[in-house]
Design an enzyme around this catalytic site. Structure first.
Site, short mmCIF file in Angstrom:
data_model
loop_
_atom_site.label_atom_id
_atom_site.label_comp_id
_atom_site.label_asym_id
_atom_site.label_seq_id
_atom_site.Cartn_x
_atom_site.Cartn_y
_atom_site.Cartn_z
N LEU A 14 0.85 -1.21 0.00
CA LEU A 14 0.00 0.00 0.00
C LEU A 14 0.87 1.25 0.00
O LEU A 14 0.54 2.28 -0.56
CB LEU A 14 -0.91 -0.01 1.23
CG LEU A 14 -2.04 -1.05 1.18
CD1 LEU A 14 -2.68 -1.21 2.54
CD2 LEU A 14 -3.07 -0.65 0.15
N ARG A 21 6.93 -0.74 5.86
CA ARG A 21 6.04 -0.81 4.69
C ARG A 21 4.70 -1.38 5.12
O ARG A 21 4.63 -2.12 6.11
CB ARG A 21 6.67 -1.76 3.66
CG ARG A 21 7.95 -1.24 3.06
CD ARG A 21 8.63 -2.33 2.21
NE ARG A 21 9.94 -1.87 1.74
CZ ARG A 21 10.10 -1.05 0.72
NH1 ARG A 21 9.02 -0.62 0.06
NH2 ARG A 21 11.31 -0.64 0.36
N VAL A 22 3.68 -1.02 4.37
CA VAL A 22 2.33 -1.48 4.68
C VAL A 22 1.80 -2.27 3.48
O VAL A 22 1.91 -1.81 2.35
CB VAL A 22 1.40 -0.29 4.98
CG1 VAL A 22 0.00 -0.78 5.32
CG2 VAL A 22 1.93 0.55 6.13
N LYS A 37 1.56 -4.04 8.69
CA LYS A 37 2.65 -3.06 8.74
C LYS A 37 3.90 -3.83 9.18
O LYS A 37 3.87 -4.48 10.24
CB LYS A 37 2.32 -1.95 9.73
CG LYS A 37 3.28 -0.77 9.70
CD LYS A 37 2.71 0.34 10.58
CE LYS A 37 3.40 1.67 10.44
NZ LYS A 37 2.78 2.72 11.28
N ASP A 131 -0.04 13.76 18.46
CA ASP A 131 0.50 13.93 17.11
C ASP A 131 -0.63 13.94 16.08
O ASP A 131 -0.54 13.31 15.04
CB ASP A 131 1.49 12.79 16.81
CG ASP A 131 2.46 13.19 15.68
OD1 ASP A 131 3.18 12.32 15.20
OD2 ASP A 131 2.43 14.38 15.29
C1 RO9 Z 1 2.88 6.40 2.05
O1 RO9 Z 1 1.64 5.95 1.54
C2 RO9 Z 1 1.01 4.99 2.22
C3 RO9 Z 1 1.63 4.33 3.26
C4 RO9 Z 1 0.93 3.35 3.90
C5 RO9 Z 1 -0.36 3.02 3.52
C6 RO9 Z 1 -0.97 3.69 2.46
C7 RO9 Z 1 -2.37 3.33 2.11
N1 RO9 Z 1 -3.04 2.77 3.12
C8 RO9 Z 1 -4.33 2.40 2.94
N2 RO9 Z 1 -5.01 1.84 3.98
C9 RO9 Z 1 -4.51 1.49 5.21
C10 RO9 Z 1 -3.23 1.60 5.73
C11 RO9 Z 1 -3.31 1.07 7.01
C12 RO9 Z 1 -2.22 0.93 8.01
N3 RO9 Z 1 -4.56 0.67 7.21
N4 RO9 Z 1 -5.28 0.93 6.11
C13 RO9 Z 1 -4.99 2.57 1.75
C14 RO9 Z 1 -4.32 3.13 0.67
C15 RO9 Z 1 -4.99 3.32 -0.55
C16 RO9 Z 1 -4.32 3.88 -1.60
C17 RO9 Z 1 -2.99 4.27 -1.45
C18 RO9 Z 1 -2.32 4.10 -0.27
C19 RO9 Z 1 -2.97 3.54 0.83
C20 RO9 Z 1 -0.27 4.68 1.84
#
Ligand code: RO9
Length: 281
Positions: A14, A21-22, A37, A131
Site C-alpha cells: 500500500l 512498509r504497509v 505493517k 501527534d
Molecule cells: C505512504 O503511503 C502509504 C503508506 C501506507 C499506507 C498507504 C495506504 N493505506 C491504505 N489503507 C490502510 C493503511 C493502514 C495501516 N490501514 N489501512 C490505503 C491506501 C490506498 C491507496 C494508497 C495508499 C494507501 C499509503
C-alpha cells in the site's frame, strides 16, 4: 490469539511509512482483509523508536472506536515486527487534502466531529495522542476518518523528555516553549491540534506555517490570521481551540455541540423532522 506470517496472504504494497512498509493482507482461513505493517527491528534500533513502537502496540491494542484505526494483533520474527491493522480503503487523508487543496465546510465539519468523538474516547481513557495531523489520519471506504499512528501517544499527564521530530505545525505552545521546570501538559494538547486541523482542512495550510524558528514564535504567541472566506461559525470554533492557555480551550463536549458542527452534521432539518417521529426514544 497467536498470529504468524503464514496465516496471511500478502497482497499489494500500500505504501511506505517512516519506519516500515504497509501491505494489503488477507487472513487465510477467515478471508478477513487487513493491513500488515512490517517494521524492521534494526531500523527501529537505529531510530531509537523501539519504546515508541511498544507503546503504540500497548495503547492501540486496547482501543476500539470507529474513528480510531484498530490494531488487531502483532507478532515478530528474528528481524521484523508485524502489526495487524484495520484496513482503511481510501488511504491517507493528507493526500486527499493536498489533491483537493482544501475541504468544503460540510466535509471539514464532519471530519472534525469524528475527530472530536475519537479524542473524547481517548481522553476518557487518559490517553493523549499528541501527534494529531493529516498525515496520521486514514480514510475508510464510507469516508469515515480513522486516527492512526499512536507512536507519540502516551498516558496523560506527561513531562516531555524525548525530542520532537517532524513538523512543528501541530504542536501547542506548552509543548514548544521550555517553560518552568515542570512543563507538564495533558490531553488539552489534542484540543490545540484539533484547532490546527480545522484550520488546515478549511484553508489548505496550517495556521502557523513558516520557517521552523518563525513557526515556534508564532505558535508561542498564537499569531495567526483566519482568511475571510472562512465562515463566522468555523472561525469561532478555531478561535476557541487555538487558545494559548490550555485550560481555556473549548472542551470536546462543546466542540460536538458547536453551531458549526451541528449545522453540518445533524441530518437536514426537514429529513430530521420526518424521521424524528419514527425514532423510538
Ligand atoms: C505512504 O503511503 C502509504 C503508506 C501506507 C499506507 C498507504 C495506504 N493505506 C491504505 N489503507 C490502510 C493503511 C493502514 C495501516 N490501514 N489501512 C490505503 C491506501 C490506498 C491507496 C494508497 C495508499 C494507501 C499509503
Amino acid at each position: 490469539r497467536q498470529f504468524n506470517l503464514n496465516m496471511f496472504e500478502i497482497g499489494k504494497p500500500l505504501g511506505k511509512g517512516k519506519f516500515g512498509r504497509v501491505y494489503l493482507a488477507k487472513e487465510r482461513n477467515s478471508g478477513f482483509v487487513c493491513a500488515l505493517k512490517v517494521l524492521h527491528k534494526a531500523e527501529l534500533q537505529q531510530g531509537k523508536v523501539e519504546k515508541q513502537v511498544r507503546r503504540e502496540i500497548e495503547i492501540q491494542s486496547n482501543l476500539a472506536h470507529p474513528n480510531i484505526l484498530r490494531l488487531y494483533g502483532h507478532f515478530h520474527d528474528s528481524k521484523r515486527i508485524f502489526l495487524i491493522l484495520e484496513f482503511a480503503g481510501k488511504g491517507e487523508l493528507y493526500k486527499h487534502l493536498r489533491k483537493e487543496q482544501k475541504f468544503p465546510e460540510w466535509k471539514a465539519a464532519q471530519y472534525i466531529a469524528q475527530m472530536a468523538a475519537a479524542l473524547k474516547y481517548l481522553h476518557k481513557k487518559h490517553v493523549m495522542h499528541r501527534d494529531i495531523k493529516p498525515e496520521n489520519i486514514l480514510v475508510g471506504i464510507h469516508d469515515e476518518i480513522k486516527i492512526s499512528d499512536f507512536g507519540w501517544s502516551v498516558h496523560a499527564p506527561n513531562n516531555r523528555r524525548n525530542t520532537m521530530c517532524g513538523t512543528l505545525d501541530y504542536l501547542p505552545p506548552e509543548m514548544i516553549k521550555p517553560g518552568s521546570s515542570e512543563n507538564y501538559y495533558d490531553e488539552k494538547v489534542d484540543l490545540w491540534s484539533l484547532g490546527v486541523l480545522t484550520y488546515e482542512f478549511l484553508v489548505g495550510e496550517a495556521p502557523f506555517e513558516d520557517t521552523p524558528v518563525m513557526t515556534q514564535r508564532r505558535i508561542a504567541r498564537g499569531d495567526m490570521t483566519i482568511p475571510s472566506f472562512v465562515s463566522p461559525e468555523a472561525r469561532d470554533l478555531i478561535k476557541k481551540l487555538l487558545v494559548l492557555d490550555p485550560s481555556k480551550r473549548l472542551p470536546l463536549e462543546d466542540v460536538e455541540r458547536h453551531s458549526w458542527i451541528v449545522k453540518h452534521c445533524v441530518k437536514g432539518e426537514r429529513s430530521y423532522n420526518r424521521t424524528s417521529s419514527s425514532l423510538k426514544s
